[in-house]
Design a protein around this motif. Structure first.
Motif, PDB file in Angstrom:
ATOM      1  N   CYS A  18      -3.126  -2.453   8.775  1.00 37.40           N
ATOM      2  CA  CYS A  18      -1.690  -2.673   8.573  1.00 37.40           C
ATOM      3  C   CYS A  18      -1.141  -1.735   7.490  1.00 37.40           C
ATOM      4  N   PRO A  19      -0.197  -0.855   7.840  1.00 38.70           N
ATOM      5  CA  PRO A  19       0.336   0.091   6.850  1.00 38.70           C
ATOM      6  C   PRO A  19       1.053  -0.591   5.691  1.00 38.70           C
ATOM      7  N   MET A  20       1.544  -1.807   5.907  1.00 41.81           N
ATOM      8  CA  MET A  20       2.269  -2.516   4.852  1.00 41.81           C
ATOM      9  C   MET A  20       1.389  -3.520   4.102  1.00 41.81           C
ATOM     10  N   GLY A  21       0.146  -3.636   4.502  1.00 43.44           N
ATOM     11  CA  GLY A  21      -0.745  -4.603   3.841  1.00 43.44           C
ATOM     12  C   GLY A  21      -0.317  -6.038   4.099  1.00 43.44           C
ATOM     13  N   ALA A  22       0.252  -6.303   5.270  1.00 41.10           N
ATOM     14  CA  ALA A  22       0.791  -7.639   5.553  1.00 41.10           C
ATOM     15  C   ALA A  22      -0.254  -8.603   6.123  1.00 41.10           C
ATOM     16  N   ILE A  23      -1.419  -8.073   6.530  1.00 47.16           N
ATOM     17  CA  ILE A  23      -2.418  -8.943   7.174  1.00 47.16           C
ATOM     18  C   ILE A  23      -3.483  -9.346   6.143  1.00 47.16           C
ATOM     19  N   TYR A  24      -3.846 -10.602   6.186  1.00 47.91           N
ATOM     20  CA  TYR A  24      -4.865 -11.112   5.258  1.00 47.91           C
ATOM     21  C   TYR A  24      -5.677 -12.200   5.972  1.00 47.91           C
TER      22      TYR A  24
END
Lengths: 275, 230
Positions: A18-24
């Motif tokens: 995820c380019p925005m770092g939205a997945i965790y």
């Protein structure tokens, strides 16, 4: 964008994609998407290869392997169970995709990517003429993202300098007042991967405009990629490069239109063809 | 379609990165443009581009596989690249096309040939200005318009390290995550992944085909050898 929890096996391959770092990985050991951070770029959904492994047997196998200190490790670009799903988007969230997914064309201009042709077709559009300078202020790039409310501050400051915003640009289409540079209120809290504020001025104004841009973006919590465009003379020379260098800019890389475009469509009946 | 302007790196680190692309101007030269864009791509193929794409929802030559299974994964093996002919067949309007070269000579020969045909589409080159000027003088072309990259501004503390940035900015739409590029660098350093393979994984995320796999391999190789150059 969403994760189908009945399919996800919790391998975490999608997390760094995820380019925005939205997945965790959530407390249940499965992937989740932070909807506020997600810009609907579709990178996870479209860009990952997929297998169709079943959730329960795969999780059992993973657990078994972990017991013996072994590891289940799919290739880093694979979602082993095809668990990423695309949501139906509504206004204003749909703007996130329009500005972040290059394969989604902008309805305002009909063009994909960031929705503008800048000077890439200037020999046909005459968008930037001799004696003018075009500017592209690209917010959120590279890889940081931007809220429209931050763009709004800069567009209003530039409007005070009487710049001419490019009408064939999706960001201009979001302005409710092009004279003041104000964006529509209902879009200000939307976040996108990047967007381009595009405008032009008389070439003599270039230093003042660049100084204003520098002052404004210093106050933002994002990054900006700055571009300046110009029409070359008949020798292929231009009037801005030396000036940019003297102002301390590294203008060593450029996108250069070599002017091969022609009007080739048949002229509508009754009109003379322009060549 | 294009996202090639702001590639991170000093001039001597951008000497293997040359992009050429066509654009169609709706209402002016879009009729019959698909065939002409195909001509552009066919000529490019003679000069060994490292990436190759046409306007299509399917993507460039490097693309993800959506129906993997155990047979395909472990017996047939991954098929991460499709044929350029398929890319050309799948082209949809507006007929945009992009090719990436890793050698200046290849770009020069390509432009020389493009200049000779009556393409009628806008052709742009994204490269170091001095390299373009050198080529232009030799083959007799001159720029019509030029868009200079003035680099990155704003809160630069939010940017990743230089090697990561050099990789991620090769997809200007930002679809290659810093975290994924970092993961690829780490795996290459740990010798768990070959630079060629890591470059392909990243290329598949760049839907416009502007990612330079050859330059990425060099950066990854340098990262393995612990050079800090981008």
């Amino acid at each position: 964008m969403n994760i189908d929890k009945t399919k996800c096996i919790g391998c975490a391959n999608c997390v760094p994609i995820c380019p925005m770092g939205a997945i965790y990985i959530a407390d249940d050991g499965l992937s989740e998407i932070n909807q506020e951070t997600c810009v609907e770029c579709y990178t996870c959904y479209r860009g990952m290869s997929t297998e169709n492994l079943l959730q329960q047997p795969t999780r059992f196998l993973r657990g078994l392997l972990a017991f013996f200190k072994l590891r289940f490790q799919p290739d880093p670009d694979i979602c082993p169970s095809g668990a990423i799903t695309a949501d139906e988007l509504t206004w204003p969230r749909i703007l996130r995709r329009a500005f972040s997914d290059p394969q989604a064309p902008h309805e305002s201009t009909g063009i994909g990517g960031r929705g503008t042709q800048e000077v890439k077709t200037n020999e046909l559009t005459g968008r930037v003429k001799e004696g003018e300078t075009g500017f592209t202020v690209e917010f959120g790039r590279p890889g940081v993202g931007v809220y429209f409310k931050e763009v709004d501050k800069v567009s209003q400051a530039l409007a005070k300098m009487s710049v001419e915003f490019q009408p064939e640009n999706p960001l201009t289409a979001l302005m409710f007042n092009v004279k003041t540079g104000e964006l529509r209120e209902d879009v200000l809290n939307e976040k996108v991967m990047s967007c381009i504020l595009e405008f032009k001025t008389d070439i003599a104004k270039m230093p003042d405009i660049l100084n204003t841009i520098e002052d404004e973006i210093r106050q933002l919590d994002t990054v900006v990629a700055l571009g300046v465009s110009v029409r070359c003379d008949s020798n292929g020379d231009d009037a801005v490069r030396d000036q940019l260098t003297s102002m301390g800019y590294d203008a060593w890389r450029a996108k250069i239109n070599i002017g091969l475009g022609k009007h080739t469509n048949p002229a509508p009946a009754g009109e003379e063809k322009v060549s | 379609m294009t996202n090639t302007l702001h590639r991170f790196g000093k001039p001597d680190e951008l000497k293997d990165d040359y992009i050429a692309f066509t654009l169609v101007c709706p209402g002016k030269n879009d009729i019959g443009s698909i065939e002409r864009a195909r001509d552009f791509l066919k000529i490019a193929l003679k000069y060994n581009p490292v990436n190759f794409a046409a306007e299509s929802r399917h993507g460039p030559v490097f693309r993800p596989e959506k129906n993997l299974n155990l047979f395909r994964l472990y017996l047939r093996g991954r098929k991460e690249i499709v044929s350029p002919e398929l890319v050309m067949d799948e082209m949809e309007p507006p007929a945009h096309a992009v090719v990436v070269f890793s050698k200046k000579q290849a770009l020069e020969e390509f432009l020389k040939e493009i200049k000779e045909i009556d393409l009628g589409l806008s052709v742009n080159v994204s490269s170091l200005v001095e390299d373009f000027k050198e080529i232009a003088q030799r083959i007799g072309i001159s720029p019509h318009s030029i868009n200079y990259s003035l680099g990155f501004r704003g809160n630069l503390y939010r940017l990743p390290e230089q090697q990561v940035l050099a990789l991620t900015t090769m997809c200007g739409h930002g679809l290659i995550a810093s975290s994924f590029a970092k993961k690829m660098i780490d795996r290459v350093k740990e010798r768990r992944l070959a630079p060629e393979k890591a470059a392909r994984y990243m290329a598949k995320l760049c839907v416009c085909g502007a990612f330079n796999t050859s330059r990425a391999e060099r950066i990854l190789h340098e990262a393995r050898m612990s050079k800090s150059k981008a």
